[in-house]
Write an enzyme that holds these catalytic residues in place. Structure first.
Site, PDB file in Angstrom:
ATOM      1  N   PHE A 259     -40.100-112.833  52.413  1.00 43.52           N
ATOM      2  CA  PHE A 259     -39.928-112.261  53.743  1.00 43.52           C
ATOM      3  C   PHE A 259     -41.137-112.485  54.666  1.00 43.52           C
ATOM      4  CE2 PHE A 259     -41.421-108.819  50.895  1.00 43.52           C
ATOM      5  CZ  PHE A 259     -42.596-108.448  51.544  1.00 43.52           C
TER       6      PHE A 259
ATOM      7  N   ARG B 238     -49.049 -92.051  53.468  1.00 44.49           N
ATOM      8  CA  ARG B 238     -47.916 -92.743  52.833  1.00 44.49           C
ATOM      9  C   ARG B 238     -46.752 -91.769  52.619  1.00 44.49           C
ATOM     10  NH1 ARG B 238     -48.194 -98.449  52.244  1.00 44.49           N
ATOM     11  NH2 ARG B 238     -46.728 -98.175  50.540  1.00 44.49           N
TER      12      ARG B 238
ATOM     13  N   THR C  39     -40.767 -97.750  51.981  1.00 48.10           N
ATOM     14  CA  THR C  39     -40.674 -98.982  52.781  1.00 48.10           C
ATOM     15  C   THR C  39     -39.267 -99.163  53.354  1.00 48.10           C
ATOM     16  OG1 THR C  39     -42.265 -99.961  51.230  1.00 48.10           O
ATOM     17  CG2 THR C  39     -41.098-101.476  52.713  1.00 48.10           C
TER      18      THR C  39
ATOM     19  N   ARG D  75     -40.304 -92.922  58.689  1.00 52.14           N
ATOM     20  CA  ARG D  75     -39.376 -94.048  58.520  1.00 52.14           C
ATOM     21  C   ARG D  75     -37.924 -93.575  58.464  1.00 52.14           C
ATOM     22  NH1 ARG D  75     -43.294 -97.539  54.482  1.00 52.14           N
ATOM     23  NH2 ARG D  75     -44.158 -98.939  56.059  1.00 52.14           N
TER      24      ARG D  75
ATOM     25  N   ASN E 131     -39.569-101.312  60.071  1.00 53.87           N
ATOM     26  CA  ASN E 131     -39.630 -99.970  59.489  1.00 53.87           C
ATOM     27  C   ASN E 131     -40.634 -99.047  60.182  1.00 53.87           C
ATOM     28  OD1 ASN E 131     -41.884-101.154  58.453  1.00 53.87           O
ATOM     29  ND2 ASN E 131     -41.356-100.886  56.302  1.00 53.87           N
TER      30      ASN E 131
ATOM     31  N   HIS F 120     -46.779 -98.839  59.791  1.00 54.84           N
ATOM     32  CA  HIS F 120     -47.558 -99.332  58.649  1.00 54.84           C
ATOM     33  C   HIS F 120     -48.502 -98.226  58.196  1.00 54.84           C
ATOM     34  CE1 HIS F 120     -50.402-101.647  56.249  1.00 54.84           C
ATOM     35  NE2 HIS F 120     -51.362-101.085  56.953  1.00 54.84           N
TER      36      HIS F 120
HETATM   37  P1  ATP Z   1     -46.735-101.499  55.173  1.00 54.69           P
HETATM   38  O1  ATP Z   1     -47.731-102.350  54.414  1.00 54.69           O
HETATM   39  O2  ATP Z   1     -46.273-102.134  56.457  1.00 54.69           O
HETATM   40  O3  ATP Z   1     -47.195-100.089  55.336  1.00 54.69           O
HETATM   41  P2  ATP Z   1     -45.296-101.011  52.749  1.00 54.69           P
HETATM   42  O4  ATP Z   1     -46.652-100.889  52.119  1.00 54.69           O
HETATM   43  O5  ATP Z   1     -44.374 -99.847  52.629  1.00 54.69           O
HETATM   44  O6  ATP Z   1     -45.415-101.367  54.284  1.00 54.69           O
HETATM   45  P3  ATP Z   1     -45.179-103.702  51.745  1.00 54.69           P
HETATM   46  O7  ATP Z   1     -44.607-104.046  50.420  1.00 54.69           O
HETATM   47  O8  ATP Z   1     -46.661-103.710  51.919  1.00 54.69           O
HETATM   48  O9  ATP Z   1     -44.553-102.291  52.185  1.00 54.69           O
HETATM   49  O10 ATP Z   1     -44.517-104.698  52.800  1.00 54.69           O
HETATM   50  C1  ATP Z   1     -45.110-104.922  54.060  1.00 54.69           C
HETATM   51  C2  ATP Z   1     -44.028-104.985  55.106  1.00 54.69           C
HETATM   52  O11 ATP Z   1     -43.226-106.144  54.873  1.00 54.69           O
HETATM   53  C3  ATP Z   1     -43.016-103.838  55.085  1.00 54.69           C
HETATM   54  O12 ATP Z   1     -43.468-102.681  55.734  1.00 54.69           O
HETATM   55  C4  ATP Z   1     -41.837-104.449  55.794  1.00 54.69           C
HETATM   56  O13 ATP Z   1     -42.045-104.497  57.215  1.00 54.69           O
HETATM   57  C5  ATP Z   1     -41.869-105.874  55.233  1.00 54.69           C
HETATM   58  N1  ATP Z   1     -41.041-105.971  54.026  1.00 54.69           N
HETATM   59  C6  ATP Z   1     -41.318-105.484  52.787  1.00 54.69           C
HETATM   60  N2  ATP Z   1     -40.353-105.762  51.914  1.00 54.69           N
HETATM   61  C7  ATP Z   1     -39.401-106.437  52.613  1.00 54.69           C
HETATM   62  C8  ATP Z   1     -38.135-107.008  52.295  1.00 54.69           C
HETATM   63  N3  ATP Z   1     -37.653-106.943  51.037  1.00 54.69           N
HETATM   64  N4  ATP Z   1     -37.454-107.634  53.280  1.00 54.69           N
HETATM   65  C9  ATP Z   1     -37.941-107.720  54.541  1.00 54.69           C
HETATM   66  N5  ATP Z   1     -39.137-107.211  54.919  1.00 54.69           N
HETATM   67  C10 ATP Z   1     -39.846-106.574  53.979  1.00 54.69           C
HETATM   68 MG    MG Z   2     -48.164-102.343  52.365  1.00 56.17          MG
END
Ligand code: ATP
Ligand code: MG
Length: 139
Positions: A59, A87, A93, A104, A114, A117
């Protein structure tokens, strides 16, 4: 080292939908103090640097396009146990899996768009904060 700080962005979908004020209200009511804040626009390259840890994920390209598609609000926040508590406030997420009452759950459109961040560690909070703010911009 624990700094009691975390870093957040209100993402393009939430800014464009006019949720900035409501989200900042939730953040302040949860006990976070705003240390630094700005509205700005990421280029796809800057978005790519910010999320470089996800460079190998399927992604990643879409994420960089989305994160540079409109203005964001970047902020450094302070509170005891800031990283973990924030968090919890933002929720999972995927908004479909986020708990009731989380940012969220209330404001995210999809797993990608979402709404917010939140840093995942004290170390990353410091790195991400300095990606946007110099020490002298922090109060
Ligand atoms: P963030 O780092 O933005 O706080 P997070 O820690 O909850 O979010 P991460 O796994 O770090 O999640 O992913 C970073 C960002 O990438 C997510 O917030 C979302 O915008 C995007 N993302 C994550 N997983 C997916 C997915 N399966 N499909 C599309 N976009 C995704
Ligand atoms: Mg993250």
């Amino acid at each position: 080292m624990t700094t009691n700080r975390t870093f957040t962005m209100i993402k393009p979908d939430a800014v464009a939908a006019g949720h900035t004020g409501a989200i900042l209200k939730m953040i302040e009511e949860a006990g976070f103090r705003i240390v630094a804040m700005k509205k700005t626009l990421l280029t796809p390259e800057r978005a790519g640097q910010f999320y470089a840890v996800h460079a190998e994920r399927p992604f990643y390209k879409d994420l960089c396009a989305y994160m540079s598609s409109g203005a964001i609000i970047a902020a450094i926040l302070e509170k005891d146990n800031a990283v973990a508590d924030f968090r919890k406030l933002i929720g999972a997420t995927d908004p479909a899996k986020a708990e009731e009452g989380t940012i969220r759950k209330l404001y995210a459109k999809s797993i990608e768009a979402n709404a917010v961040h939140g840093s995942d560690s004290d170390e990353n909070a410091a790195i991400e904060g300095s990606f946007y703010f110099s020490h002298t911009e922090q109060f």
